[in-house]
Scaffold this motif. Structure first.
Motif, PDB file in Angstrom:
ATOM      1  N   UNK A  33      67.092  63.881  48.452  1.00  0.00           N
ATOM      2  CA  UNK A  33      66.885  64.154  49.696  1.00  0.00           C
ATOM      3  C   UNK A  33      66.307  65.643  49.937  1.00  0.00           C
ATOM      4  N   UNK A  34      64.794  65.513  49.760  1.00  0.00           N
ATOM      5  CA  UNK A  34      64.098  66.895  49.618  1.00  0.00           C
ATOM      6  C   UNK A  34      63.693  67.544  50.970  1.00  0.00           C
ATOM      7  N   UNK A  35      63.956  67.195  51.976  1.00  0.00           N
ATOM      8  CA  UNK A  35      63.669  67.697  53.396  1.00  0.00           C
ATOM      9  C   UNK A  35      63.925  69.124  53.431  1.00  0.00           C
ATOM     10  N   UNK A  36      64.930  69.679  52.981  1.00  0.00           N
ATOM     11  CA  UNK A  36      65.716  71.119  53.312  1.00  0.00           C
ATOM     12  C   UNK A  36      64.578  71.795  52.399  1.00  0.00           C
ATOM     13  N   UNK A  37      63.896  71.644  51.623  1.00  0.00           N
ATOM     14  CA  UNK A  37      63.172  72.346  50.733  1.00  0.00           C
ATOM     15  C   UNK A  37      61.848  72.617  51.282  1.00  0.00           C
ATOM     16  N   UNK A  38      61.599  72.232  52.702  1.00  0.00           N
ATOM     17  CA  UNK A  38      60.465  72.410  53.504  1.00  0.00           C
ATOM     18  C   UNK A  38      60.902  72.995  54.800  1.00  0.00           C
ATOM     19  N   UNK A  39      62.115  73.612  54.753  1.00  0.00           N
ATOM     20  CA  UNK A  39      62.543  74.274  56.110  1.00  0.00           C
ATOM     21  C   UNK A  39      62.606  75.741  55.601  1.00  0.00           C
ATOM     22  N   UNK A  40      62.808  76.554  56.591  1.00  0.00           N
ATOM     23  CA  UNK A  40      63.091  77.962  56.455  1.00  0.00           C
ATOM     24  C   UNK A  40      64.206  78.174  55.491  1.00  0.00           C
ATOM     25  N   UNK A  41      64.058  79.184  54.455  1.00  0.00           N
ATOM     26  CA  UNK A  41      64.709  79.385  53.570  1.00  0.00           C
ATOM     27  C   UNK A  41      64.595  78.831  52.326  1.00  0.00           C
ATOM     28  N   UNK A  42      63.536  78.076  52.266  1.00  0.00           N
ATOM     29  CA  UNK A  42      63.245  77.471  50.937  1.00  0.00           C
ATOM     30  C   UNK A  42      61.859  77.477  50.986  1.00  0.00           C
ATOM     31  N   UNK A  43      60.915  76.311  50.690  1.00  0.00           N
ATOM     32  CA  UNK A  43      59.582  76.410  50.366  1.00  0.00           C
ATOM     33  C   UNK A  43      59.516  77.044  48.949  1.00  0.00           C
ATOM     34  N   UNK A  50      54.971  65.848  54.721  1.00  0.00           N
ATOM     35  CA  UNK A  50      54.824  65.014  53.435  1.00  0.00           C
ATOM     36  C   UNK A  50      55.733  63.570  53.645  1.00  0.00           C
ATOM     37  N   UNK A  51      55.309  62.796  52.747  1.00  0.00           N
ATOM     38  CA  UNK A  51      56.215  61.442  52.615  1.00  0.00           C
ATOM     39  C   UNK A  51      56.778  61.381  51.509  1.00  0.00           C
ATOM     40  N   UNK A  52      58.186  61.242  51.378  1.00  0.00           N
ATOM     41  CA  UNK A  52      59.027  60.915  50.293  1.00  0.00           C
ATOM     42  C   UNK A  52      58.667  59.807  49.660  1.00  0.00           C
ATOM     43  N   UNK A  53      58.508  59.793  48.135  1.00  0.00           N
ATOM     44  CA  UNK A  53      57.567  58.719  47.487  1.00  0.00           C
ATOM     45  C   UNK A  53      58.716  57.660  46.759  1.00  0.00           C
ATOM     46  N   UNK A  54      60.238  58.090  46.806  1.00  0.00           N
ATOM     47  CA  UNK A  54      61.002  57.132  46.014  1.00  0.00           C
ATOM     48  C   UNK A  54      62.408  57.300  46.566  1.00  0.00           C
ATOM     49  N   UNK A  55      63.386  56.356  46.052  1.00  0.00           N
ATOM     50  CA  UNK A  55      64.911  56.664  46.455  1.00  0.00           C
ATOM     51  C   UNK A  55      64.940  55.856  47.886  1.00  0.00           C
ATOM     52  N   UNK A  56      66.183  56.249  48.380  1.00  0.00           N
ATOM     53  CA  UNK A  56      66.781  55.697  49.492  1.00  0.00           C
ATOM     54  C   UNK A  56      65.916  56.168  50.752  1.00  0.00           C
ATOM     55  N   UNK A  57      65.313  57.406  50.754  1.00  0.00           N
ATOM     56  CA  UNK A  57      64.624  57.787  51.708  1.00  0.00           C
ATOM     57  C   UNK A  57      63.092  57.739  51.526  1.00  0.00           C
ATOM     58  N   UNK A  58      62.746  56.852  50.566  1.00  0.00           N
ATOM     59  CA  UNK A  58      61.180  56.583  50.388  1.00  0.00           C
ATOM     60  C   UNK A  58      60.524  56.011  51.807  1.00  0.00           C
TER      61      UNK A  58
END
Length: 357
Positions: A160-170, A204-212
């Protein structure tokens, strides 16, 4: 003395911490909580722990709270833990913003409580070997250096990588803490920063998993180049990126008056460290030091021992706040095109030469 520990956050990093903490007699785990109760219940069942609500855990006899939540929750969880009279150790970064970090540190000071913060990889064999070379003057005074973290982002391994692209991450707030913390551990505090930053792709588009196939909105810079000027005078160029498929850079190189050091990966505890004096051939350090494998949690154990002994802990709130300011000011410098002065400072943590337990 054994301290009672409560854990908030049952995500991907939880098992790594638990493996280390269960080996220590310094801590007694009283319970596990998560904003999603089902996640806490599942992890607790597989780990032999008690699942609790966050409120129940904060009201328990826990002396210390370990926070493993996503970065945007660090401030809220930390403020609640400190208000409940608990010492607080958090996954990196200390908070999503420097202002939030200052609030946490101020509350801890008022309450006479301690804050500790990952990463603790600098306590591992690789960083401690590098520190010993620097402190011994093996390559002379460090004047310059480079540091690189570059990958194509967590989209390819995190479910579930979405939070990596929110403020506080990157890349700066996610991986920057490893690199800046190691540099501060090696060289001391940063005095000023400048640099550039880019958000290469807005989605960005998630390439694999349940959220692919799911599209992620990108709200942070994904390629950042920072020039760090240290109080010691050292000049280091740090590059962090989620936009690079492959590269050939060493994770960190330090250049002194009398030679150079090729450092290990700051995301790891162990790894190869080489040095060369002037025109000599590269030599690989072979001295034996503890913590060569994944030992996440040793910083928390050091903090627990420090509370009992009344000494400073190595993953200190002052270093965590300093690192947080350096990262935020790096992005400010990139946005404004102007160098930024760093207002905080910290002491280099004491070297670690023996096992903690």
């Amino acid at each position: 003395m054994t301290l009672a520990l409560g854990i908030i956050g049952a995500g991907n990093i939880f098992p790594a911490y638990l493996r280390t903490l269960k080996r220590s007699r310094q801590l007694r785990i009283v319970g596990l909580a998560d904003a999603q109760p089902a996640a806490a219940q599942a992890r607790a069942a597989e780990s032999g722990l008690q699942a609790m609500t966050i409120d129940a855990l904060l009201a328990s006899d826990a002396d210390l709270i370990l926070n493993l939540t996503p970065p945007l929750a660090h401030h809220d969880v930390g403020m609640k833990a400190l208000a409940a009279g608990k010492h607080f150790f958090t996954e990196k970064p200390l908070a999503a913003t420097f202002a939030q970090g200052k609030e946490l540190v101020a509350l801890a000071k008022r309450k006479k409580l301690r804050i500790g913060c990952a990463p603790d990889t600098f306590l591992g064999a690789g960083a401690q070997a590098t520190r010993a070379l620097i402190d011994a003057g093996t390559v002379g005074t460090i004047r310059h250096g480079t540091a690189h973290f570059m990958s194509h982002g967590p989209d390819h391994w995190h479910p579930n990588p979405a939070f990596f692209y929110q403020p506080g991450a990157g890349p700066m707030f996610d991986m920057g803490p490893y690199y800046v913390t190691h540099l501060v551990h090696h060289l001391g505090p940063v005095a000023s920063v400048s640099g550039t930053a880019h958000t290469t792709h807005k989605t960005r588009v998630i390439p694999f998993g349940d959220n692919a196939g799911k599209t992620i909105e990108v709200d942070v810079p994904t390629h950042v180049i920072s020039h760090l000027t240290f109080a010691s005078g050292a000049q280091i160029v740090l590059t962090v990126s989620f936009d690079v498929w492959q590269h050939g850079h060493t994770p960190m190189e330090l250049y002194g008056d009398d030679g150079s050091i090729l450092c290990h990966d700051p995301n790891l505890f162990g790894g190869s460290v080489k040095f060369a004096r002037q025109k000599d051939a590269w030599s690989r350090l072979t001295d034996k030091r503890p913590y060569t494998t994944n030992s996440r949690g040793i910083g928390l154990i050091d903090m627990a021992q420090s509370i009992e002994a009344g000494r400073p802990h190595r993953c200190s709130e002052s270093m965590a706040l300093h690192v947080l300011e350096v990262m935020e000011r790096s992005l400010d410098a990139a946005r404004t095109g102007r160098p930024q002065r760093i207002t905080t400072t910290c002491e280099r943590p004491a070297p670690l030469e023996a096992k903690l337990f």
